[in-house]
Scaffold this motif. Structure first.
Motif, mmCIF file in Angstrom:
data_model
loop_
_atom_site.group_PDB
_atom_site.id
_atom_site.type_symbol
_atom_site.label_atom_id
_atom_site.label_comp_id
_atom_site.label_asym_id
_atom_site.label_seq_id
_atom_site.Cartn_x
_atom_site.Cartn_y
_atom_site.Cartn_z
ATOM 1 N N PRO A 129 71.321 39.257 -11.418
ATOM 2 C CA PRO A 129 71.895 38.859 -12.714
ATOM 3 C C PRO A 129 73.285 39.456 -12.909
ATOM 4 N N GLU A 130 73.922 39.096 -13.996
ATOM 5 C CA GLU A 130 75.279 39.564 -14.288
ATOM 6 C C GLU A 130 75.357 41.085 -14.339
ATOM 7 N N THR A 131 74.289 41.727 -14.812
ATOM 8 C CA THR A 131 74.292 43.195 -14.931
ATOM 9 C C THR A 131 74.322 43.896 -13.574
ATOM 10 N N LEU A 132 73.947 43.170 -12.508
ATOM 11 C CA LEU A 132 73.938 43.752 -11.165
ATOM 12 C C LEU A 132 74.946 43.085 -10.234
ATOM 13 N N ARG A 133 75.807 42.247 -10.793
ATOM 14 C CA ARG A 133 76.712 41.467 -9.937
ATOM 15 C C ARG A 133 77.632 42.386 -9.143
ATOM 16 N N PRO A 134 77.643 42.257 -7.806
ATOM 17 C CA PRO A 134 78.512 43.110 -6.980
ATOM 18 C C PRO A 134 79.931 42.548 -6.874
ATOM 19 N N SER A 135 80.907 43.427 -6.952
ATOM 20 C CA SER A 135 82.283 43.020 -6.672
ATOM 21 C C SER A 135 82.514 42.997 -5.167
ATOM 22 N N LEU A 183 80.215 48.544 -13.636
ATOM 23 C CA LEU A 183 80.340 50.000 -13.623
ATOM 24 C C LEU A 183 81.741 50.389 -13.156
ATOM 25 N N GLN A 184 82.472 51.060 -14.018
ATOM 26 C CA GLN A 184 83.864 51.379 -13.733
ATOM 27 C C GLN A 184 84.111 52.857 -13.443
ATOM 28 N N THR A 185 83.154 53.711 -13.799
ATOM 29 C CA THR A 185 83.339 55.153 -13.594
ATOM 30 C C THR A 185 82.069 55.786 -13.033
ATOM 31 N N ILE A 186 82.225 56.918 -12.371
ATOM 32 C CA ILE A 186 81.077 57.645 -11.843
ATOM 33 C C ILE A 186 80.182 58.188 -12.969
ATOM 34 N N PRO A 187 80.757 58.709 -14.078
ATOM 35 C CA PRO A 187 79.879 59.142 -15.181
ATOM 36 C C PRO A 187 78.969 58.024 -15.689
ATOM 37 N N ILE A 241 69.993 50.637 -0.029
ATOM 38 C CA ILE A 241 70.950 49.977 -0.925
ATOM 39 C C ILE A 241 71.431 51.006 -1.934
ATOM 40 N N LEU A 242 72.741 51.270 -1.910
ATOM 41 C CA LEU A 242 73.307 52.325 -2.748
ATOM 42 C C LEU A 242 74.231 51.739 -3.818
ATOM 43 N N PRO A 243 73.799 51.686 -5.076
ATOM 44 C CA PRO A 243 74.689 51.239 -6.158
ATOM 45 C C PRO A 243 75.849 52.217 -6.306
ATOM 46 N N SER A 244 77.053 51.691 -6.525
ATOM 47 C CA SER A 244 78.191 52.597 -6.626
ATOM 48 C C SER A 244 79.338 51.962 -7.405
ATOM 49 N N VAL A 245 80.417 52.743 -7.480
ATOM 50 C CA VAL A 245 81.635 52.338 -8.185
ATOM 51 C C VAL A 245 82.778 52.333 -7.177
ATOM 52 N N ASP A 246 83.585 51.297 -7.193
ATOM 53 C CA ASP A 246 84.689 51.173 -6.234
ATOM 54 C C ASP A 246 85.887 51.985 -6.707
ATOM 55 N N ILE A 247 85.709 53.314 -6.757
ATOM 56 C CA ILE A 247 86.751 54.162 -7.333
ATOM 57 C C ILE A 247 87.982 54.271 -6.440
ATOM 58 N N LEU A 248 87.837 53.989 -5.144
ATOM 59 C CA LEU A 248 89.001 54.076 -4.256
ATOM 60 C C LEU A 248 90.044 53.014 -4.577
ATOM 61 N N ARG A 305 78.385 65.859 -7.906
ATOM 62 C CA ARG A 305 79.276 65.310 -6.874
ATOM 63 C C ARG A 305 78.568 64.319 -5.951
ATOM 64 N N LYS A 306 77.257 64.427 -5.836
ATOM 65 C CA LYS A 306 76.523 63.529 -4.944
ATOM 66 C C LYS A 306 76.636 62.073 -5.387
ATOM 67 N N PHE A 307 76.933 61.833 -6.650
ATOM 68 C CA PHE A 307 77.103 60.458 -7.120
ATOM 69 C C PHE A 307 78.399 59.836 -6.592
ATOM 70 N N TYR A 308 79.288 60.658 -6.044
ATOM 71 C CA TYR A 308 80.528 60.155 -5.466
ATOM 72 C C TYR A 308 80.359 59.738 -4.004
ATOM 73 N N SER A 309 79.284 60.174 -3.366
ATOM 74 C CA SER A 309 79.148 60.014 -1.915
ATOM 75 C C SER A 309 79.254 58.567 -1.462
ATOM 76 N N ALA A 310 78.481 57.683 -2.089
ATOM 77 C CA ALA A 310 78.502 56.276 -1.678
ATOM 78 C C ALA A 310 79.874 55.657 -1.926
ATOM 79 N N ALA A 311 80.544 56.082 -2.994
ATOM 80 C CA ALA A 311 81.862 55.542 -3.306
ATOM 81 C C ALA A 311 82.886 55.906 -2.237
ATOM 82 N N LEU A 312 82.655 57.013 -1.530
ATOM 83 C CA LEU A 312 83.575 57.470 -0.485
ATOM 84 C C LEU A 312 83.195 56.949 0.898
ATOM 85 N N ALA A 313 82.110 56.164 0.971
ATOM 86 C CA ALA A 313 81.638 55.643 2.262
ATOM 87 C C ALA A 313 82.705 54.868 3.035
ATOM 88 N N PRO A 314 83.572 54.078 2.380
ATOM 89 C CA PRO A 314 84.609 53.367 3.161
ATOM 90 C C PRO A 314 85.486 54.304 3.983
#
Length: 366
Positions: A100-106, A135-139, A188-195, A215-224
Motif C-alpha cells: 500500500p501507499e504507506t509502504l511504497r518504496p522509493s 519516511l524521511q528521517t531516522i527518528p 527485508i530492512l525498512p530504511s530511509v534514503d538519507i544518503l 545508531r543501529k537504525f542507521y545501518s541499513a541506510a548506510l548499506a549502499p
C-alpha cells in the motif's frame, strides 16, 4: 532428526556430501562439518575428539585441487545465479506493486552477498534495503519500525511463494521458494534514503549524538556504502572472499550464545585488508592468499584496521578492531568469539593444504 537422503545416496554423490566419518563402514557422508561432528559424538563418543579435522574436505587438497574445487563447488554457477536473481526480483516486484501507499518504496537496494557479488554457490544470503517514500528521517523510522514490520508481514503473508520466518529489531525475515526447488532466505530492512538527503559528514555528526542502540537504525541506510566498497573489488579477490566464507560456513558449528562466530562481513573486510597489505595484486596464488587471511584471523588481537573511504575519524576503544568502511562507529570484530575461531584456525593451518607456506612468503605465484 529427519534424514532427507539415504547414506547409500550420499555415497553415490560425494560432491554433495563433502564430509565423512572415518570410523563408519560403509562410509557415512554429511553435508555439514557440524553434522559429521554430531554423528561422531553420538555414535563414536568413546574418548576420541569429535572435532577431528583430518577428513575436512579442504584439509588434504593440493593447490591445483583447491582451484578446481573452488571453480566447481564454490563459485556460483549460471543456474544458481539465475535462480537467485529470479527469486529476489519477484520479491522486489511484490513490494513495488502490492504494498500500500504507506509502504511504497522509493528504491530497493540489493545488499548482502548477492548485492556485493560475493555469494557462495547455494549458500548465499540476500538483504533487501527498502527505502520508504513516507519516511524521511531516522527518528521517524525508529518510532514507526514496529508498525512498518507488522504491515509488511501482513502483505507478504498473502503471497504463496513467500514464507515469513520472523523478525529482528530491524528486519522482516522471509524464505522464497522458486520453480527449481531452491529456497532463498532474505532479510527485508525498512530504511530511509538519507544518503540522498544529507552529506556523509552530516550523517556521522548526527550519529555521534545518539546512543549505540539508536545508531543501529542507521545501518541499513548506510548499506549502499558497504556495497560499493566490496563490489568494486577485482574478481580474483572476490573468489578468495567466497573461499573464506565457504570455510567459515562448513568448518565451524553454528553460532550459539557465547560461541558466536563471525558473520560474512567481518571476513570480507579482513580479506580485503590483507589483500591490500599484500599490494592489491590483480592476480595471485589462491592458496597463499587463503593462508595469509587465516593467519590474520589467528593473530586477531593485532588487527587494527580502518579505511578513509568515507570518513577520517572513527570511534573505537577496543584493543583490536576492523572498522566498517560505511560506519565510523561500527567495529565489526565485536560480539564474536574470536578466541575460539583462532584456536580452531591454527589447527587447520597445520593441514597438508598449507605445507611449504610461511608468513614470509607473499601472495604471488612462484
Amino acid at each position: 532428526m529427519v534424514r532427507t537422503y539415504s547414506f547409500e545416496y550420499r555415497r553415490q554423490h560425494p560432491e554433495m556430501f563433502l564430509h565423512f566419518c572415518t570410523e563408519c563402514k560403509p562410509q557415512r557422508r554429511f553435508k555439514k562439518f557440524s553434522d559429521k561432528n554430531m554423528h561422531f559424538e553420538m555414535k563414536h563418543g568413546n574418548g576420541k575428539h569429535a572435532d577431528d579435522i583430518s577428513n575436512y574436505i579442504l584439509s588434504s587438497m593440493t593447490a591445483s585441487d583447491l582451484q578446481t574445487f573452488v571453480t566447481n563447488e564454490i563459485e556460483p554457477d549460471t543456474a544458481f545465479n539465475s535462480c537467485c536473481k529470479e527469486a529476489v526480483n519477484f520479491l522486489c516486484q511484490v513490494m513495488k506493486e502490492n504494498f500500500p501507499e504507506t509502504l511504497r518504496p522509493s528504491e530497493i537496494k540489493k545488499s548482502g552477498s548477492l548485492g556485493k557479488g560475493t555469494a557462495v554457490n547455494e549458500k548465499s544470503d540476500a538483504d533487501l534495503v527498502v527505502f520508504l517514500v513516507r519516511l524521511q528521517t531516522i527518528p521517524k523510522l525508529r518510532r514507526e519500525m514496529l508498525s512498518v514490520k507488522e504491515e509488511m508481514i501482513c502483505y507478504l503473508g498473502k503471497e504463496k511463494n513467500i514464507t515469513v520466518e520472523g523478525t529482528t529489531p530491524y528486519a522482516v525475515k522471509v524464505c522464497l521458494s522458486c520453480d527449481s526447488g531452491h529456497s532463498h532466505d532474505v532479510d527485508i530492512l525498512p530504511s530511509v534514503d538519507i544518503l540522498k538527503k544529507k552529506t556523509k559528514e552530516e550523517i556521522y555528526r548526527e550519529m555521534d549524538s545518539k546512543s549505540e542502540k539508536y545508531r543501529k537504525f542507521y545501518s541499513a541506510a548506510l548499506a549502499p556504502l558497504q556495497i560499493s566498497f566490496v563490489s568494486s573489488r577485482p574478481p580474483k579477490l572476490k573468489t578468495l572472499i567466497r573461499l573464506v566464507k565457504y570455510w567459515r560456513k562448513t568448518f565451524f558449528e553454528e553460532s550459539t550464545g557465547s560461541q558466536r562466530l563471525p558473520t560474512s562481513y567481518p571476513l570480507e573486510l579482513i580479506t580485503i585488508g590483507e589483500w591490500e597489505d599484500a599490494g592489491s595484486p590483480e592476480n595471485f596464488d589462491l592458496r597463499k592468499g587463503f593462508y595469509h587471511v587465516l593467519r590474520a584471523i589467528t593473530n586477531y588481537t593485532k588487527l587494527k584496521r580502518a579505511w578513509k573511504t568515507n570518513y577520517d575519524d572513527f570511534k573505537c576503544n577496543n584493543q583490536f578492531y576492523v572498522m566498517d568502511p560505511a560506519n565510523p562507529f561500527n567495529n565489526v570484530m565485536e560480539k564474536c568469539n574470536w578466541k575460539k575461531v583462532a584456536r580452531k584456525t591454527r589447527k587447520f593451518l597445520n593441514q597438508p593444504l598449507f605445507f611449504g607456506l610461511s608468513s614470509f612468503e607473499g601472495w604471488l605465484k612462484n
